[in-house]
Design a protein around this motif. Sequence first.
Motif, mmCIF file in Angstrom:
data_model
loop_
_atom_site.group_PDB
_atom_site.id
_atom_site.type_symbol
_atom_site.label_atom_id
_atom_site.label_comp_id
_atom_site.label_asym_id
_atom_site.label_seq_id
_atom_site.Cartn_x
_atom_site.Cartn_y
_atom_site.Cartn_z
ATOM 1 N N ALA A 201 3.196 -8.958 10.016
ATOM 2 C CA ALA A 201 1.864 -8.597 10.519
ATOM 3 C C ALA A 201 1.709 -7.097 10.317
ATOM 4 O O ALA A 201 2.510 -6.309 10.830
ATOM 5 C CB ALA A 201 1.724 -8.963 11.988
ATOM 6 N N THR A 202 0.709 -6.713 9.560
ATOM 7 C CA THR A 202 0.496 -5.296 9.271
ATOM 8 C C THR A 202 -0.169 -4.601 10.451
ATOM 9 O O THR A 202 -1.123 -5.105 11.027
ATOM 10 C CB THR A 202 -0.403 -5.128 8.026
ATOM 11 N N TYR A 203 0.367 -3.434 10.820
ATOM 12 C CA TYR A 203 -0.324 -2.584 11.783
ATOM 13 C C TYR A 203 -0.693 -1.276 11.089
ATOM 14 O O TYR A 203 -0.155 -0.947 10.021
ATOM 15 C CB TYR A 203 0.513 -2.348 13.042
ATOM 16 N N PHE A 204 -1.620 -0.528 11.685
ATOM 17 C CA PHE A 204 -2.199 0.629 11.016
ATOM 18 C C PHE A 204 -1.961 1.901 11.819
ATOM 19 O O PHE A 204 -2.747 2.233 12.717
ATOM 20 C CB PHE A 204 -3.693 0.402 10.794
ATOM 21 N N PRO A 205 -0.875 2.614 11.516
ATOM 22 C CA PRO A 205 -0.634 3.889 12.193
ATOM 23 C C PRO A 205 -1.773 4.870 11.949
ATOM 24 O O PRO A 205 -2.056 5.749 12.747
ATOM 25 C CB PRO A 205 0.668 4.394 11.557
ATOM 26 N N SER A 206 -2.436 4.728 10.790
ATOM 27 C CA SER A 206 -3.571 5.571 10.439
ATOM 28 C C SER A 206 -4.534 4.743 9.607
ATOM 29 O O SER A 206 -4.117 3.848 8.883
ATOM 30 C CB SER A 206 -3.117 6.789 9.636
ATOM 31 N N VAL A 207 -5.826 5.055 9.712
ATOM 32 C CA VAL A 207 -6.807 4.372 8.868
ATOM 33 C C VAL A 207 -7.141 5.222 7.654
ATOM 34 O O VAL A 207 -8.042 4.903 6.893
ATOM 35 C CB VAL A 207 -8.101 4.052 9.646
ATOM 36 N N ASN A 208 -6.403 6.302 7.471
ATOM 37 C CA ASN A 208 -6.678 7.199 6.358
ATOM 38 C C ASN A 208 -6.129 6.610 5.070
ATOM 39 O O ASN A 208 -4.991 6.158 5.016
ATOM 40 C CB ASN A 208 -6.024 8.558 6.632
ATOM 41 N N MET A 209 -6.919 6.627 4.020
ATOM 42 C CA MET A 209 -6.499 6.088 2.735
ATOM 43 C C MET A 209 -6.299 7.185 1.684
ATOM 44 O O MET A 209 -6.456 6.952 0.495
ATOM 45 C CB MET A 209 -7.531 5.077 2.228
ATOM 46 N N LYS A 210 -5.945 8.385 2.135
ATOM 47 C CA LYS A 210 -5.669 9.457 1.189
ATOM 48 C C LYS A 210 -4.397 9.160 0.404
ATOM 49 O O LYS A 210 -3.494 8.467 0.880
ATOM 50 C CB LYS A 210 -5.502 10.788 1.921
ATOM 51 N N LYS A 211 -4.337 9.716 -0.790
ATOM 52 C CA LYS A 211 -3.118 9.607 -1.586
ATOM 53 C C LYS A 211 -1.984 10.301 -0.840
ATOM 54 O O LYS A 211 -2.163 11.350 -0.246
ATOM 55 C CB LYS A 211 -3.307 10.268 -2.952
ATOM 56 N N SER A 212 -0.813 9.717 -0.886
ATOM 57 C CA SER A 212 0.359 10.354 -0.289
ATOM 58 C C SER A 212 1.358 10.698 -1.380
ATOM 59 O O SER A 212 1.318 10.150 -2.480
ATOM 60 C CB SER A 212 1.009 9.423 0.744
ATOM 61 N N LYS A 213 2.249 11.621 -1.063
ATOM 62 C CA LYS A 213 3.230 12.056 -2.058
ATOM 63 C C LYS A 213 4.238 10.951 -2.349
ATOM 64 O O LYS A 213 4.761 10.837 -3.453
ATOM 65 C CB LYS A 213 3.948 13.319 -1.559
ATOM 66 N N ILE A 214 4.541 10.150 -1.340
ATOM 67 C CA ILE A 214 5.498 9.052 -1.516
ATOM 68 C C ILE A 214 4.739 7.750 -1.345
ATOM 69 O O ILE A 214 4.367 7.370 -0.242
ATOM 70 C CB ILE A 214 6.643 9.131 -0.495
ATOM 71 N N GLU A 215 4.483 7.065 -2.440
ATOM 72 C CA GLU A 215 3.731 5.815 -2.399
ATOM 73 C C GLU A 215 4.666 4.635 -2.629
ATOM 74 O O GLU A 215 5.764 4.763 -3.160
ATOM 75 C CB GLU A 215 2.645 5.807 -3.478
ATOM 76 N N GLN A 216 4.218 3.452 -2.221
ATOM 77 C CA GLN A 216 4.930 2.233 -2.533
ATOM 78 C C GLN A 216 4.887 1.997 -4.045
ATOM 79 O O GLN A 216 4.223 2.721 -4.764
ATOM 80 C CB GLN A 216 4.282 1.060 -1.792
ATOM 81 N N ASP A 217 5.601 0.994 -4.511
ATOM 82 C CA ASP A 217 5.578 0.635 -5.930
ATOM 83 C C ASP A 217 4.128 0.637 -6.388
ATOM 84 O O ASP A 217 3.355 -0.244 -6.056
ATOM 85 C CB ASP A 217 6.195 -0.759 -6.098
ATOM 86 N N ASN A 218 3.759 1.659 -7.145
ATOM 87 C CA ASN A 218 2.336 1.898 -7.377
ATOM 88 C C ASN A 218 1.660 0.777 -8.150
ATOM 89 O O ASN A 218 0.568 0.350 -7.801
ATOM 90 C CB ASN A 218 2.143 3.234 -8.100
ATOM 91 N N SER A 219 2.287 0.283 -9.218
ATOM 92 C CA SER A 219 1.652 -0.766 -10.014
ATOM 93 C C SER A 219 1.420 -2.030 -9.196
ATOM 94 O O SER A 219 0.350 -2.634 -9.258
ATOM 95 C CB SER A 219 2.510 -1.090 -11.243
ATOM 96 N N ILE A 220 2.419 -2.436 -8.425
ATOM 97 C CA ILE A 220 2.290 -3.649 -7.612
ATOM 98 C C ILE A 220 1.266 -3.442 -6.510
ATOM 99 O O ILE A 220 0.415 -4.297 -6.257
ATOM 100 C CB ILE A 220 3.649 -4.061 -7.023
ATOM 101 N N GLY A 221 1.319 -2.279 -5.854
ATOM 102 C CA GLY A 221 0.363 -1.985 -4.799
ATOM 103 C C GLY A 221 -1.063 -1.926 -5.318
ATOM 104 O O GLY A 221 -1.996 -2.431 -4.685
ATOM 105 N N CYS A 222 -1.248 -1.329 -6.483
ATOM 106 C CA CYS A 222 -2.588 -1.231 -7.071
ATOM 107 C C CYS A 222 -3.120 -2.605 -7.452
ATOM 108 O O CYS A 222 -4.281 -2.936 -7.180
ATOM 109 C CB CYS A 222 -2.545 -0.333 -8.310
ATOM 110 N N LEU A 223 -2.280 -3.400 -8.081
ATOM 111 C CA LEU A 223 -2.689 -4.753 -8.459
ATOM 112 C C LEU A 223 -3.085 -5.555 -7.230
ATOM 113 O O LEU A 223 -4.134 -6.218 -7.205
ATOM 114 C CB LEU A 223 -1.544 -5.460 -9.192
ATOM 115 N N ALA A 224 -2.252 -5.505 -6.190
ATOM 116 C CA ALA A 224 -2.517 -6.298 -4.988
ATOM 117 C C ALA A 224 -3.781 -5.833 -4.279
ATOM 118 O O ALA A 224 -4.552 -6.655 -3.768
ATOM 119 C CB ALA A 224 -1.323 -6.212 -4.045
#
Length: 417
Positions: A201-224
């Motif tokens: 279950a996803t929770y949201f520590p922040s609702v900000n969608m700014k780019k971060s320096k450390i991102e998840q697997d970018n290709s998979i995250g972008c596709l999803a």
Amino acid sequence: MGIDPRQIVAGVLTVTMFLMLGNMIKRDHFDAPISHHVNHAGSTQHFDDNNDSEQSFALSNGGDGPWKEESGGLKRCWSKPDSEEVEESKGFVTFSLTNGPEYHVSQIADAVVVARYLKANLVVPDIRGSEPGDWRNFGDIYDIEKFVNSLDGVVKVVKTQPSELSSKNLAVLRVPNRVTEDYIAENIEPAFRSKGNVRIATYFPSVNMKKSKIEQDNSIGCLATYGTLELQPDVQEVVDSMVDRLKTLSRKSDGQFVAVDLRLDMLDHKGCQGNSAGSKKCYSPQEIALFLRKLGFDKDTAIYLTQSRWDSSLDALKDLFPKSYTKEGIMPMDKKSKFLESEYEKVIDFYICAQSDVFVPAISGLFYANVAGKRIATGKTQILVPANIPPASSASVANYVSRYVSKKNHMAYSCFC
């Protein structure tokens, strides 16, 4: 008797003062800058788009008025992995979509990233409403075949939850939005290996969608995030018909219309009220109307409001913009019995706001952030964030463009270029 020059000067000053006072009253200027807003979870946050002195994105606000010609969609910067990269899947990852489409986008992305990392099967989620027992099948709102096919070669997708899953062999975990591989390795993988399956279950520590320096697997995250969810045909048809209706009503603006995320229940929330310093966190219908008028939108502009039903408090907006509508005013009559209902309404709002020529968020939060991401992906970057416009100042549209766009700091810019 001669006239004293001082009397002439005093008379001129008196007339000037009355003229200035009358002009101020007619302008209906705001009292103070508005710098805070409320997110959809009820907590306050800075509306991170105002008072930006370094604009890197310019719009023309000349003779053509406040409308901007869009340049078209962007090119995706990510690629789908080759099918042979997918290893044999073991165990299952289950989850539900909750709270509306602005949350669904993020919940899908986190589930896909987790399942990919664990080399697990992803079970198509159900959709839960805000009330107990209020749930739907995924296919009631989204195109299930599109979803499954879009993830081919990324994760194995199972359309129905296997009967062998039970509380005994299922670890239930909360995961932060935009979950990272390090987090999965430390907090999710051990439970998955122990139980064999996991429900997240996803929770949201922040609702900000700014780019971060450390991102998840970018290709998979972008596709999803941007390549998996499409509305099922019946829902898409309703959205398309409403967009077409708004364009027809906007003939004098070449078919262009404005969508405003303005819901009265959120304006009544305590986080939207002003504090002792006079700052505010949300915008009323009248304030939105004045903001748009001062930017140069004329009375023939068609405006779509996410408020579900018309309320008398919206009359102040309709006074300046007579072509202001809620869903019930423009939805086809034969669709109202089914689609004028909570979960469908949220979806309709999200996709109309994503397709409008101009988007104005009266409230900050995840709806604003994820609508902005979807708009950026399709090149619809005219997202205008409300603020006080002093009466005597010139109101350039460029000064109110979302910083997600002007700074290109939305995570969507990691996925599209």
